[in-house]
Design an enzyme around this catalytic site. Structure first.
Site, PDB file in Angstrom:
ATOM      1  CG  ASP A  79      -5.669  -6.490   6.314  1.00  8.66           C
ATOM      2  OD1 ASP A  79      -6.196  -6.640   7.058  1.00  8.66           O
ATOM      3  OD2 ASP A  79      -5.500  -7.352   5.077  1.00  8.66           O
ATOM      4  CG  ASP A  80      -0.797  -1.947   1.804  1.00 14.49           C
ATOM      5  OD1 ASP A  80       0.103  -2.854   1.324  1.00 14.49           O
ATOM      6  OD2 ASP A  80      -0.348  -0.845   1.990  1.00 14.49           O
ATOM      7  CB  VAL A  81       2.420  -2.034   6.276  1.00 15.30           C
ATOM      8  CG1 VAL A  81       2.109  -2.998   7.788  1.00 15.30           C
ATOM      9  CG2 VAL A  81       2.987  -2.207   5.126  1.00 15.30           C
TER      10      VAL A  81
END
Length: 311
Positions: A265-267
DNA sequence: AGCCAGGAGATTT
DNA sequence: AAATCTCATGGC
């Protein structure tokens, strides 16, 4: 000559130790990663030499880390902080080996990445870069929580405030070298004590709650390691208030070093993939899983290299 | 000025 | 279960 599983190190004199480096290690490339953030408060780099405190429990040493021309790290103990006993010296060396992930054999990662659409260029640009870790579990968890949903620049500001308010330091040449706050100290605080940090009240609660779990022995690096299985460690972490899938995988990657940890989910990861794949929008989670399919068991290294492209 | 940031938990549909 | 809201502040 001493042996730490696969990594050998030698005592040069009472203040200096050398650590043999693996072939796939480039000191300057790793320095480049460490230098990218000017507001980092846990170490300083000047003239290709890292100065920092390494703290393992009560055992603390102020060290300078550089390289020599024989593919070795040179560790010099400063200002009388030389460990007095052999086991203390070993703890410090172990920490450095873990910090730079020296025991990891990257040959299979590079072989896989050489034909990977997203990784083939990054592994050339940053050949010899290691997944530089956060060996201390409390530090890793705090850093993860602090970094949730805010930009990295501000996250470093928050970390500095936290460290300089609650950490200890060793002074040398009129500069302070900081030790990350210990969980036993933070466990005794209330969110009010963290109010002037200007992180959210919830983050303050999360950090104190985790400190308390560690203080009572419910959470430790050792008991997570003993779980062995990645999914079990991930589940144990996610059950803790304040730790979601992103933070759990971030810590499993940078502290516990599960090769398949993957903060999907890391931007930063999302934006890196967007850039490298030349997309005009952010990739969906399903698309990321497709890109990541060839990375099996190297997801953490793939993520680290993709981050390096942007940061 | 307004959107976004190395998310997570709570609430609502 | 899945979508939406809230936290909260600062960077750019």
């Amino acid at each position: 000559m001493f042996e730490n599983r696969s990594i050998k190190y030698s005592i040069v004199n009472e203040n200096e130790i050398t650590i043999n480096l693996p072939e796939e290690f480039n000191f300057k490339v790793n320095l480049g990663y460490l230098l990218r953030e000017k507001n980092e408060c846990m170490f300083e780099i000047e003239e290709e030499r890292i100065t920092r405190v390494i703290a393992v429990g009560e055992n603390r040493a102020l060290v300078q880390i550089s390289e020599n021309d024989q593919q070795q790290l040179v560790v010099r103990f400063l200002d009388g902080t030389r460990p007095q006993k052999g086991w203390q010296r070993d703890q410090i060396i172990e920490y450095i080996i873990e910090w730079f992930d020296l025991e990891n054999d990257l040959s299979h990662f590079y072989k896989m990445a050489a034909t990977d659409q997203l990784l083939k260029n990054p592994i050339q640009d940053f050949y010899g870069l290691r997944n530089i870790g956060i060996p201390d579990l409390f530090e890793a968890l705090c850093w993860g929580i602090i970094g949730q949903q805010i930009n990295l620049t501000y996250a470093y500001t928050l970390k500095r405030r936290f460290v300089e308010k609650f950490g200890e330091s060793i002074e040398w040449n009129e500069k302070k070298y900081w030790i990350f706050p210990t969980y036993d100290k933070i466990a005794k605080l209330t969110p009010d004590d963290l109010a002037d940090m200007k992180m959210t009240v919830k983050k303050s609660e999360y950090i104190i709650g985790i400190a308390q779990l560690m203080e009572i022995g419910e959470l430790s690096k050792d008991n997570l390691m003993l779980l062995k299985d990645f999914k079990r460690a991930e589940k144990k972490l996610i059950k803790i208030r304040g730790i979601g899938p992103w933070t759990a995988n971030y810590v499993l990657m940078r502290c516990l070093r599960f090769p398949n940890a993957f903060p999907i989910d890391d931007v930063g990861l999302i934006n890196s993939i967007k850039t490298l794949a030349g997309l005009d929008r952010k990739p969906t989670k399903e698309e990321i899983m497709e890109y990541a399919a060839p990375w099996r068991n190297w997801e953490s290294y793939a993520t680290f290299y993709l981050w390096r492209v942007l940061y």
